[in-house]
Motif scaffolding. Sequence first.
Motif, PDB file in Angstrom:
ATOM      1  N   PRO A  51       0.822  -1.208   0.000  1.00  0.00           N
ATOM      2  CA  PRO A  51       0.000   0.000   0.000  1.00  0.00           C
ATOM      3  C   PRO A  51       0.857   1.260   0.000  1.00  0.00           C
ATOM      4  O   PRO A  51       1.912   1.314   0.629  1.00  0.00           O
ATOM      5  CB  PRO A  51      -0.782  -0.116   1.316  1.00  0.00           C
ATOM      6  CG  PRO A  51       0.115  -0.911   2.205  1.00  0.00           C
ATOM      7  CD  PRO A  51       0.822  -1.889   1.308  1.00  0.00           C
ATOM      8  N   GLU A  52       0.398   2.242  -0.709  1.00  0.00           N
ATOM      9  CA  GLU A  52       1.049   3.542  -0.691  1.00  0.00           C
ATOM     10  C   GLU A  52       0.288   4.463   0.256  1.00  0.00           C
ATOM     11  O   GLU A  52      -0.923   4.312   0.450  1.00  0.00           O
ATOM     12  CB  GLU A  52       1.073   4.137  -2.099  1.00  0.00           C
ATOM     13  CG  GLU A  52       1.885   3.323  -3.091  1.00  0.00           C
ATOM     14  CD  GLU A  52       1.932   3.972  -4.465  1.00  0.00           C
ATOM     15  OE1 GLU A  52       1.419   5.104  -4.611  1.00  0.00           O
ATOM     16  OE2 GLU A  52       2.481   3.340  -5.379  1.00  0.00           O
ATOM     17  N   GLU A 105      -3.680   5.554   0.256  1.00  0.00           N
ATOM     18  CA  GLU A 105      -4.587   4.600  -0.382  1.00  0.00           C
ATOM     19  C   GLU A 105      -5.624   4.087   0.612  1.00  0.00           C
ATOM     20  O   GLU A 105      -5.523   4.307   1.827  1.00  0.00           O
ATOM     21  CB  GLU A 105      -3.806   3.436  -0.985  1.00  0.00           C
ATOM     22  CG  GLU A 105      -2.999   3.815  -2.216  1.00  0.00           C
ATOM     23  CD  GLU A 105      -2.438   2.616  -2.943  1.00  0.00           C
ATOM     24  OE1 GLU A 105      -2.343   2.672  -4.177  1.00  0.00           O
ATOM     25  OE2 GLU A 105      -2.091   1.610  -2.274  1.00  0.00           O
ATOM     26  N   VAL A 117     -11.603   0.175  -3.159  1.00  0.00           N
ATOM     27  CA  VAL A 117     -10.399   0.284  -2.328  1.00  0.00           C
ATOM     28  C   VAL A 117      -9.198  -0.183  -3.130  1.00  0.00           C
ATOM     29  O   VAL A 117      -9.316  -0.891  -4.125  1.00  0.00           O
ATOM     30  CB  VAL A 117     -10.532  -0.556  -1.040  1.00  0.00           C
ATOM     31  CG1 VAL A 117     -11.668  -0.026  -0.173  1.00  0.00           C
ATOM     32  CG2 VAL A 117     -10.744  -2.034  -1.367  1.00  0.00           C
ATOM     33  N   ASP A 118      -8.017   0.230  -2.682  1.00  0.00           N
ATOM     34  CA  ASP A 118      -6.788  -0.108  -3.397  1.00  0.00           C
ATOM     35  C   ASP A 118      -6.212  -1.455  -2.966  1.00  0.00           C
ATOM     36  O   ASP A 118      -5.562  -2.135  -3.757  1.00  0.00           O
ATOM     37  CB  ASP A 118      -5.745   0.984  -3.156  1.00  0.00           C
ATOM     38  CG  ASP A 118      -6.243   2.351  -3.605  1.00  0.00           C
ATOM     39  OD1 ASP A 118      -6.342   2.573  -4.823  1.00  0.00           O
ATOM     40  OD2 ASP A 118      -6.563   3.178  -2.716  1.00  0.00           O
ATOM     41  N   CYS A 119      -6.442  -1.825  -1.709  1.00  0.00           N
ATOM     42  CA  CYS A 119      -5.890  -3.076  -1.182  1.00  0.00           C
ATOM     43  C   CYS A 119      -6.945  -3.784  -0.342  1.00  0.00           C
ATOM     44  O   CYS A 119      -7.707  -3.137   0.389  1.00  0.00           O
ATOM     45  CB  CYS A 119      -4.671  -2.828  -0.301  1.00  0.00           C
ATOM     46  SG  CYS A 119      -3.340  -1.903  -1.072  1.00  0.00           S
ATOM     47  N   LEU A 173     -12.349  -3.958  -5.546  1.00  0.00           N
ATOM     48  CA  LEU A 173     -11.044  -3.354  -5.789  1.00  0.00           C
ATOM     49  C   LEU A 173     -11.123  -2.266  -6.862  1.00  0.00           C
ATOM     50  O   LEU A 173     -11.820  -2.419  -7.870  1.00  0.00           O
ATOM     51  CB  LEU A 173     -10.044  -4.409  -6.247  1.00  0.00           C
ATOM     52  CG  LEU A 173      -9.430  -5.332  -5.195  1.00  0.00           C
ATOM     53  CD1 LEU A 173      -8.598  -6.404  -5.879  1.00  0.00           C
ATOM     54  CD2 LEU A 173      -8.584  -4.549  -4.195  1.00  0.00           C
ATOM     55  N   ALA A 174     -10.372  -1.207  -6.651  1.00  0.00           N
ATOM     56  CA  ALA A 174     -10.212  -0.168  -7.672  1.00  0.00           C
ATOM     57  C   ALA A 174      -9.274  -0.691  -8.766  1.00  0.00           C
ATOM     58  O   ALA A 174      -8.583  -1.694  -8.573  1.00  0.00           O
ATOM     59  CB  ALA A 174      -9.626   1.086  -7.032  1.00  0.00           C
ATOM     60  N   ASP A 217      -6.075  -1.486 -10.755  1.00  0.00           N
ATOM     61  CA  ASP A 217      -4.721  -1.726 -10.235  1.00  0.00           C
ATOM     62  C   ASP A 217      -4.729  -2.138  -8.769  1.00  0.00           C
ATOM     63  O   ASP A 217      -3.676  -2.132  -8.117  1.00  0.00           O
ATOM     64  CB  ASP A 217      -3.818  -0.499 -10.408  1.00  0.00           C
ATOM     65  CG  ASP A 217      -3.619  -0.125 -11.860  1.00  0.00           C
ATOM     66  OD1 ASP A 217      -3.409  -1.043 -12.684  1.00  0.00           O
ATOM     67  OD2 ASP A 217      -3.691   1.071 -12.188  1.00  0.00           O
ATOM     68  N   GLY A 218      -5.878  -2.501  -8.236  1.00  0.00           N
ATOM     69  CA  GLY A 218      -5.970  -2.917  -6.842  1.00  0.00           C
ATOM     70  C   GLY A 218      -5.352  -4.286  -6.605  1.00  0.00           C
ATOM     71  O   GLY A 218      -5.194  -5.093  -7.511  1.00  0.00           O
ATOM     72  N   ARG A 219      -4.991  -4.550  -5.329  1.00  0.00           N
ATOM     73  CA  ARG A 219      -4.336  -5.808  -4.950  1.00  0.00           C
ATOM     74  C   ARG A 219      -5.093  -6.464  -3.813  1.00  0.00           C
ATOM     75  O   ARG A 219      -5.415  -5.813  -2.812  1.00  0.00           O
ATOM     76  CB  ARG A 219      -2.898  -5.541  -4.483  1.00  0.00           C
ATOM     77  CG  ARG A 219      -1.938  -5.081  -5.565  1.00  0.00           C
ATOM     78  CD  ARG A 219      -1.971  -3.580  -5.769  1.00  0.00           C
ATOM     79  NE  ARG A 219      -1.469  -2.832  -4.619  1.00  0.00           N
ATOM     80  CZ  ARG A 219      -1.702  -1.547  -4.408  1.00  0.00           C
ATOM     81  NH1 ARG A 219      -2.446  -0.837  -5.261  1.00  0.00           N
ATOM     82  NH2 ARG A 219      -1.202  -0.937  -3.353  1.00  0.00           N
ATOM     83  N   LYS A 244      -6.330  -6.001 -12.005  1.00  0.00           N
ATOM     84  CA  LYS A 244      -6.243  -6.281 -10.569  1.00  0.00           C
ATOM     85  C   LYS A 244      -5.346  -7.484 -10.320  1.00  0.00           C
ATOM     86  O   LYS A 244      -5.112  -8.311 -11.207  1.00  0.00           O
ATOM     87  CB  LYS A 244      -7.649  -6.519 -10.013  1.00  0.00           C
ATOM     88  CG  LYS A 244      -8.586  -5.336 -10.241  1.00  0.00           C
ATOM     89  CD  LYS A 244     -10.017  -5.664  -9.867  1.00  0.00           C
ATOM     90  CE  LYS A 244     -10.950  -4.490 -10.182  1.00  0.00           C
ATOM     91  NZ  LYS A 244     -12.359  -4.785  -9.821  1.00  0.00           N
TER      92      LYS A 244
END
Length: 305
Positions: free
Chosen positions: A129-130, A133, A193-195, A212-213, A215-217, A238
């Motif tokens: 996570p950045e 995020e 969400v990003d993660c 997930l957004a 590019d989400g993980r 994703k």
Amino acid sequence: MRRVRYESPGGPLFLEDTPAPEPGPGELLVRTEAVGLTLPVVRKVTEAAEPVPLGGEIAGEVVALGDGVTRFEAGQRVTGLCFGHGYADFAILHEAMASPVPEAASAVEAVALVRSGLVALGALEAARPERGEAVLVTAAASGVGHLAVQLARLRGAARVVGAVSDPAKADFVRSLGADDVILYTDDNWGDPVDCILDAVGGDLLTTAIAALAPDGRLVAYSSGGGTIQAYDLLVGAKSVIGFQMARIARGRPELYERWRLELWRLFTEGALRPAVHGEFALEDAARAHEVIESRRNLGKVVLRP
């Protein structure tokens, strides 16, 4: 010594008297002061084809050393994951899985913090996570999940979402720093969400991937299995990442140690608060399992030999 076991899949748990085990090469014999229960072990009682040893996170005093042990000595307090019989007065802990317990911490705090915290921190690291995020944690009130919610906030998440099975857990999860709490059955999980740190698996994976957004993980560390459609990942680019703590402990001991020190630092500073749902005697192991099976626990469930 006393030990909890069972004789057939789904069979009742009972106490038996048995000699204390002998540590083999690279092993520690620990007088157990606390045993942290884990969902995978609870599931095995009913799902495994044959009876398995009841292991888990243990903490206590080293009383004997096997050949080749260099990092620990008798009288030292340790914690770690026991793969053999852990619901017992004495248990075997492999040196690679063991961590020292600071003087200021209790055995209960150790089993509530270290192993669950290592999984939570490791899963969060795997998600990359950045700062700024959004992070969603499933099983957010569990032994691992309640620490993951706090760690996500400490790592700079702009929004932390906890997903739970029961609305009665919402206040507890919010008290950990979650901005929002959702139910698995909700039709709408809110803004993407990003993660996602997922400890549930199964059918929930489809809903989680959809949340997930681009590019989400999603980091999967559940024993619950599940299937993901490749097309659901292609849309939005994703990713799904598998995480297993044992691989880190055995294959990257320096990283395991760094994460462990980070957890104790955060605990000592008061930034990370492990929660214990309840403490049970060995003879009450069946009741402790029932708390986890019914998903009622808020934090860690602990046995006290």
